[in-house]
Design a protein around this motif. Structure first.
Motif, PDB file in Angstrom:
ATOM      1  N   UNK A  91       0.849  -1.204   0.000  1.00 52.62           N
ATOM      2  CA  UNK A  91       0.000   0.000   0.000  1.00 52.62           C
ATOM      3  C   UNK A  91       0.883   1.251   0.000  1.00 52.62           C
ATOM      4  N   UNK A  92       1.908   1.223   0.819  1.00 57.35           N
ATOM      5  CA  UNK A  92       2.812   2.381   0.907  1.00 57.35           C
ATOM      6  C   UNK A  92       3.480   2.645  -0.445  1.00 57.35           C
ATOM      7  N   UNK A  93       3.986   1.573  -1.062  1.00 62.49           N
ATOM      8  CA  UNK A  93       4.660   1.744  -2.356  1.00 62.49           C
ATOM      9  C   UNK A  93       3.677   2.230  -3.422  1.00 62.49           C
ATOM     10  N   UNK A  94       2.460   1.673  -3.407  1.00 60.82           N
ATOM     11  CA  UNK A  94       1.470   2.073  -4.418  1.00 60.82           C
ATOM     12  C   UNK A  94       1.109   3.542  -4.266  1.00 60.82           C
ATOM     13  N   UNK A  95       0.906   3.990  -3.021  1.00 58.88           N
ATOM     14  CA  UNK A  95       0.552   5.399  -2.786  1.00 58.88           C
ATOM     15  C   UNK A  95       1.700   6.307  -3.224  1.00 58.88           C
ATOM     16  N   UNK A  96       2.928   5.921  -2.891  1.00 54.22           N
ATOM     17  CA  UNK A  96       4.061   6.807  -3.204  1.00 54.22           C
ATOM     18  C   UNK A  96       4.399   6.799  -4.690  1.00 54.22           C
ATOM     19  N   UNK A  97       4.119   5.692  -5.366  1.00 51.84           N
ATOM     20  CA  UNK A  97       4.416   5.629  -6.811  1.00 51.84           C
ATOM     21  C   UNK A  97       3.266   6.185  -7.648  1.00 51.84           C
ATOM     22  N   UNK A  98       2.131   6.444  -7.014  1.00 50.46           N
ATOM     23  CA  UNK A  98       0.989   6.976  -7.772  1.00 50.46           C
ATOM     24  C   UNK A  98       0.355   5.948  -8.689  1.00 50.46           C
ATOM     25  N   UNK A  99       0.310   4.694  -8.227  1.00 49.08           N
ATOM     26  CA  UNK A  99      -0.325   3.626  -9.018  1.00 49.08           C
ATOM     27  C   UNK A  99      -1.826   3.891  -9.081  1.00 49.08           C
ATOM     28  N   UNK A 100      -2.316   4.155 -10.252  1.00 51.23           N
ATOM     29  CA  UNK A 100      -3.726   4.500 -10.375  1.00 51.23           C
ATOM     30  C   UNK A 100      -4.286   3.850 -11.633  1.00 51.23           C
ATOM     31  N   UNK A 101      -5.560   3.485 -11.592  1.00 45.74           N
ATOM     32  CA  UNK A 101      -6.164   2.821 -12.753  1.00 45.74           C
ATOM     33  C   UNK A 101      -7.390   3.604 -13.220  1.00 45.74           C
ATOM     34  N   UNK A 102      -7.657   3.501 -14.505  1.00 44.18           N
ATOM     35  CA  UNK A 102      -8.806   4.217 -15.053  1.00 44.18           C
ATOM     36  C   UNK A 102     -10.107   3.546 -14.609  1.00 44.18           C
ATOM     37  N   UNK A 103     -11.075   4.334 -14.109  1.00 42.93           N
ATOM     38  CA  UNK A 103     -12.362   3.736 -13.724  1.00 42.93           C
ATOM     39  C   UNK A 103     -13.071   3.098 -14.908  1.00 42.93           C
ATOM     40  N   UNK A 104     -12.825   3.616 -16.112  1.00 41.68           N
ATOM     41  CA  UNK A 104     -13.453   2.998 -17.295  1.00 41.68           C
ATOM     42  C   UNK A 104     -12.918   1.586 -17.497  1.00 41.68           C
ATOM     43  N   UNK A 105     -11.592   1.435 -17.353  1.00 46.08           N
ATOM     44  CA  UNK A 105     -11.016   0.094 -17.485  1.00 46.08           C
ATOM     45  C   UNK A 105     -11.508  -0.820 -16.357  1.00 46.08           C
ATOM     46  N   UNK A 106     -11.617  -0.256 -15.139  1.00 42.13           N
ATOM     47  CA  UNK A 106     -12.140  -1.070 -14.022  1.00 42.13           C
ATOM     48  C   UNK A 106     -13.538  -1.564 -14.352  1.00 42.13           C
ATOM     49  N   UNK A 107     -14.323  -0.678 -14.962  1.00 40.14           N
ATOM     50  CA  UNK A 107     -15.696  -1.057 -15.300  1.00 40.14           C
ATOM     51  C   UNK A 107     -15.698  -2.205 -16.316  1.00 40.14           C
ATOM     52  N   UNK A 108     -14.752  -2.166 -17.262  1.00 42.45           N
ATOM     53  CA  UNK A 108     -14.659  -3.267 -18.233  1.00 42.45           C
ATOM     54  C   UNK A 108     -14.234  -4.570 -17.550  1.00 42.45           C
ATOM     55  N   UNK A 109     -13.298  -4.471 -16.609  1.00 44.97           N
ATOM     56  CA  UNK A 109     -12.866  -5.694 -15.914  1.00 44.97           C
ATOM     57  C   UNK A 109     -14.020  -6.240 -15.063  1.00 44.97           C
TER      58      UNK A 109
END
Ligand SMILES: Cc1ncc(COP(=O)(O)O)c(C=O)c1O
Length: 389
Positions: free
Chosen positions: A233-251
């Motif tokens: 979680x710490x690494x993801x927050x600091x690296x700015x790992x983010x996903x498009x909600x449109x792609x999430x909706x497709x998944x």
């Protein structure tokens, strides 16, 4: 709209609309929430956020959270973090655990870009990677050092399909308090229970089976245990790992048919692999249900099924024939990736895998949702063309 709102000029009213056609609507689809800014009700919500308070788009939207929760539930994880591609998920997991001066163990069968990351950015950061035999099992204990920070597994290995003894590796790692991460993409989080085998981190390219239609990229890093979850979680927050909600909706849409597709793909791939095993030109079928596949017995012990991907080796052909075969295929399209509706084929020149001598004669197939008999007919006609000089 209140009287005062009506007094606002058009430019302001375009930005601050007051009328929403919300009403009484209930759908079976998860809504797609877009947003960078997240609006807080008060300054106290900013200063004293609750644990699951939405703060900013990069830390998650309801659509992304819903998908992450579902992946966590499927895998039996405490936490799932989404990443913009499978490779980004691999890099997130590696960066969460490896520090300068540390030692990382990666199997020789790993996905090419995973090894490139180890040989590239991780090396630049002062992390030493040692490549190990994917079939090492409990013998991995001999390679664990004081400074080993992570053992990476990938089961089966990319392209050459080595099924690892993940439980034995985890047991050896636990004895030395070293965390284990696995690229669990082939098992899709369901065919192999990575957490039951003892891993701390399970990485998937959701691009493959969960997306399922070759039209998006996404990855996930799932964890069990407080320490692993906190680090990721710490690494993801600091690296700015983010996903498009449109792609999430497709998944999320892909998940509705995920089980059906995976089962059907597994059955079709098995049918095609069984037929290929009867062909003289094919010297090895690297499908887990076949004895040629390294770790076939481990697959029987640990897995509940097989997926759409496998490789074959044309041991008696030359490279030109292999290329002719691949180019003569009509339904199998030449392309990377797997897990979608379309059958795909790929062959590799300079494979850095445990079987370098057979590398150029190896063909990887991804069986799609076409009728398996049509796929067999396609393979048969392409083999006939490649066999005649
Ligand atoms: C085993 C494995 N892991 C990870 C990835 C990376 O996934 P993505 O294409 O979403 O970056 C791939 C892609 O082919 C893969 O085969």
């Amino acid at each position: 709209m209140t009287g005062r709102d009506k007094e606002k000029r058009r430019a302001t009213r375009l930005i601050h609309p007051t009328d929403y056609a919300s009403g009484d609507f209930s759908s079976l689809a998860v809504p797609t929430y877009r947003g960078s800014t997240t609006v807080f009700p008060s300054m106290s919500a900013v200063d004293r956020p609750t644990e699951d308070q939405y703060r900013y788009g990069i830390y998650g939207t309801p659509t992304a959270r819903e998908l992450a929760l579902r992946i966590a539930a499927i895998e039996g994880a405490d936490q799932t973090i989404l990443a913009p591609s499978g490779l980004a998920a691999v890099s997130l997991a590696l960066l969460a655990f490896c520090k300068s001066g540390g030692h990382l163990l990666v199997p020789a069968s790993a996905y090419g870009p995973t090894r490139e990351l180890a040989d590239g950015l991780l090396k630049d950061l002062g992390i030493e990677t040692e490549i190990y035999d994917p079939m090492a099992g409990s013998e991995i204990a001999n390679l664990i050092r004081e400074d080993t920070q992570l053992i990476w597994c990938e089961s089966p290995g990319s392209i050459t399909m080595e099924f690892q003894d993940v439980a034995a590796i985890c047991a050896a790692a636990k004895a030395r308090k070293v965390p284990v991460a696995i690229d669990n993409t082939y098992g899709a989080g369901v065919l192999f229970d990575a957490f039951a085998a003892g891993v701390d981190v399970s990485v998937q390219a959701l691009t493959k089976y969960q997306g399922g239609h070759s039209d998006l990229l996404m990855g996930s890093v799932s964890t069990q245990g407080e320490d692993a979850s906190r680090r990721v979680k710490r690494a993801a927050d600091q690296l700015g790992m983010s996903v498009s909600p449109d792609d999430c909706s497709l998944v999320l849409r892909g998940l509705k048919t995920f089980d059906l597709r995976l089962r059907h793909l597994g059955e079709s791939a098995r049918t095609v692999a069984d037929w290929l095993a009867t062909q003289d030109a094919v010297s090895a079928v690297l499908h887990p249900a076949h004895r040629d596949c390294p770790g076939h017995d481990l697959w029987k012990r640990d897995w509940s099924g097989s997926a759409s991907l496998f490789s074959i080796i044309f041991g008696r052909w030359n490279r030109d024939q292999v290329v002719r075969f691949v180019e003569a295929l009509e339904l199998f399209k030449i392309g990377y990736s797997w897990g979608g509706a379309n059958s795909l084929v790929m062959t590799y020149h300079g494979l850095r895998r445990p079987t370098p001598e057979t590398g150029p004669l190896l063909v990887r197939l991804n069986v799609g949702l076409e009728d398996p008999q049509d796929l067999i007919d396609d393979l048969e006609q392409a083999m006939a063309k490649a066999a005649t000089r």
